[in-house]
Design an enzyme around this catalytic site. Structure first.
Site, short mmCIF file in Angstrom:
data_model
loop_
_atom_site.label_atom_id
_atom_site.label_comp_id
_atom_site.label_asym_id
_atom_site.label_seq_id
_atom_site.Cartn_x
_atom_site.Cartn_y
_atom_site.Cartn_z
N ARG A 47 0.43 -1.24 24.24
CA ARG A 47 0.85 -0.64 22.96
C ARG A 47 2.33 -0.98 22.73
O ARG A 47 2.77 -1.25 21.62
CB ARG A 47 0.63 0.87 22.95
N TYR A 99 -0.15 -2.37 -4.97
CA TYR A 99 -1.53 -2.36 -4.48
C TYR A 99 -2.06 -0.91 -4.46
O TYR A 99 -1.35 0.01 -4.04
CB TYR A 99 -1.56 -3.00 -3.09
N ASP A 173 7.09 -6.02 -0.41
CA ASP A 173 5.75 -6.42 0.04
C ASP A 173 5.57 -7.87 -0.39
O ASP A 173 5.44 -8.17 -1.57
CB ASP A 173 4.70 -5.49 -0.58
N LYS A 198 -4.37 -11.27 4.51
CA LYS A 198 -4.49 -12.16 3.36
C LYS A 198 -4.07 -13.59 3.74
O LYS A 198 -4.68 -14.19 4.58
CB LYS A 198 -3.68 -11.58 2.21
C1 LIG Z 1 -0.17 -6.46 -1.74
C2 LIG Z 1 -0.88 -5.74 -0.64
N1 LIG Z 1 -0.17 -4.99 0.23
C3 LIG Z 1 -0.77 -4.31 1.23
C4 LIG Z 1 -2.13 -4.32 1.38
C5 LIG Z 1 -2.76 -3.51 2.48
O1 LIG Z 1 -3.14 -4.34 3.54
P1 LIG Z 1 -4.36 -4.07 4.54
O2 LIG Z 1 -5.61 -4.14 3.72
O3 LIG Z 1 -4.22 -5.19 5.53
O4 LIG Z 1 -4.15 -2.72 5.13
C6 LIG Z 1 -2.92 -5.08 0.52
C7 LIG Z 1 -4.38 -5.12 0.68
O5 LIG Z 1 -5.10 -5.58 -0.18
C8 LIG Z 1 -2.27 -5.80 -0.52
O6 LIG Z 1 -2.97 -6.54 -1.41
#
Ligand SMILES: Cc1ncc(COP(=O)(O)O)c(C=O)c1O
Length: 380
Positions: A47, A99, A173, A198
């Site tokens: 961890r 998101y 992000d 992604k």
């Molecule tokens: C722009 C963005 N940030 C964060 C996330 C969250 O990521 P995760 O699905 O890996 O938890 C997503 C998921 O679709 C996203 O599109």
């Protein structure tokens, strides 16, 4: 080293024990100690740190031009850990087109821990200035946003945020752009986060999250939280993401090439009401996008004529574009955000138009993709 070289080599050296060129998957939870409190090679418990994860973290730091990278079990686990830097009664200013899952984490979970959130239009630095309060400790940007692909001028907002008396942290992000297209730390951000699920992973076979920072003190605080909270990825996930990252530049260039061909097709199509793409001249922040991003990426959204029903008919009719949530893989995906990925923002100020269709353009042959969209639009 240039980006393409870093993507393949950063953090990854041949294994000192046997010369293995690819980073081994270290399936171990614990490590030998030569004496009490004397771990042989610095590793104590997985961890806290694992060699496969360390290779990925070092690679992430190099790609974002940061000082330290941290890997998490998902993008949301990464976001949650970053928010744990804050004390109760802190105010967070976030973009109003983030998101849906980020919004849900902030609005439905973290508010219960006495964090206060405002969602503002970060594409307009004036709105950011107006929404900052004496208790703002963190500003959260997503650019391009999911699903409208809005662009925030990272440098302009960084200057504004850092001139605020509290010195709030600026988080970006960078999931949609990836460090190949945009490097927020160089534009003034303090923290970059990713859903590695992604483009970084790139093959829709793993869920993961990342945080990269440029400041040592912040790195230490986050490293403490990563271990204390424990939302870490396993070694196999780290291996898959490391492997995905090796082809990130190639994939991103191809995603873009295909996206441009699709844009050309969609802009002429009579059933398309409005296109959203950062490198399209109609985009309101087109100039900023061209300035801060290397290319426009592989995400396209558009409003279809005929409303939500037409959108659903279209996405159910594609044959190569797979109807699915998520994005950023080699295969093309299609979805209706209002009914799928962004259901959690329905009824909120982040509500998405039901006629919006979102494409994650893959790396298949562009003519096949266009033919597929054409036949699906005919059925809309
Ligand atoms: C722009 C963005 N940030 C964060 C996330 C969250 O990521 P995760 O699905 O890996 O938890 C997503 C998921 O679709 C996203 O599109």
């Amino acid at each position: 080293m240039k980006f393409e070289t870093l993507a393949i080599h950063a953090g990854q050296e041949a294994d000192p024990n046997n010369g293995a060129v690819m980073t081994p998957v270290y399936f171990t939870s614990t490590y030998l100690q030569d004496g009490v409190g004397r771990p042989r090679q610095g590793y104590e418990y997985s961890r806290t740190m694992n060699p496969t994860r360390k290779a990925l973290q070092d690679c992430l730091a190099a790609l974002e031009g940061g000082y330290y990278g941290l890997a998490f079990a998902s993008g949301l686990a990464a976001s949650d850990t970053v928010l744990r830097l804050l004390n109760a009664d802190s105010h967070v200013l976030a973009g109003n087109d983030v998101y849906g899952g980020t919004f849900r984490l902030f609005d439905k979970v973290l508010r219960r821990f006495k964090l206060d959130f405002t969602f503002a239009d970060t594409t307009d630095p004036e709105s950011v200035a107006e929404a900052l309060t004496p208790s703002t400790r963190l500003v959260w940007l997503e650019t391009p946003t999911n699903p409208y692909l809005r662009i925030t001028d990272i440098r302009a907002v960084a200057e504004l945020v850092h001139s605020h008396a509290n010195q709030p942290l600026l988080v970006v992000d960078n999931t949609f752009a990836t460090p190949y297209l945009q490097r927020p730390l160089e534009l003034g951000a303090d923290i970059v986060i990713h859903s590695m699920t992604k483009y970084l992973g790139g093959h829709s076979d793993v869920v993961g999250g990342a945080v990269v920072v440029k400041d040592q003190d912040l790195a230490e605080r986050l490293y403490f939280l990563q271990n204390a909270v424990g939302a870490v990825p396993g070694p196999m996930d780290c291996f898959l993401i490391l492997r995905g990252i090796k082809t990130l530049p190639l994939r991103m260039d191809r995603h873009y090439e295909n996206a441009l061909a699709i844009i050309e097709f969609l802009e002429e199509h009579p059933k398309v009401q409005k296109l959203f793409y950062p490198f399209h001249e109609s985009h309101p922040q087109y100039k900023i996008a061209r300035h801060q991003m290397k290319n426009g990426g592989g995400m396209i959204s558009f409003l279809i004529k005929g409303g939500g029903d037409a959108a659903i008919r279209m996405v159910e009719a594609t044959k190569i574009f797979t109807l699915a949530e998520s994005l950023g893989g080699v295969e093309s995906l299609i979805e209706v955000p209002a009914a799928m990925t962004h259901l959690s923002v329905s009824g909120s100020q982040l509500e998405v138009d039901p006629a919006l269709v979102r494409l994650s353009v893959g790396v298949e042959n562009k003519d096949d993709l266009i033919e597929d969209l054409a036949q699906a639009l005919d059925k809309a």
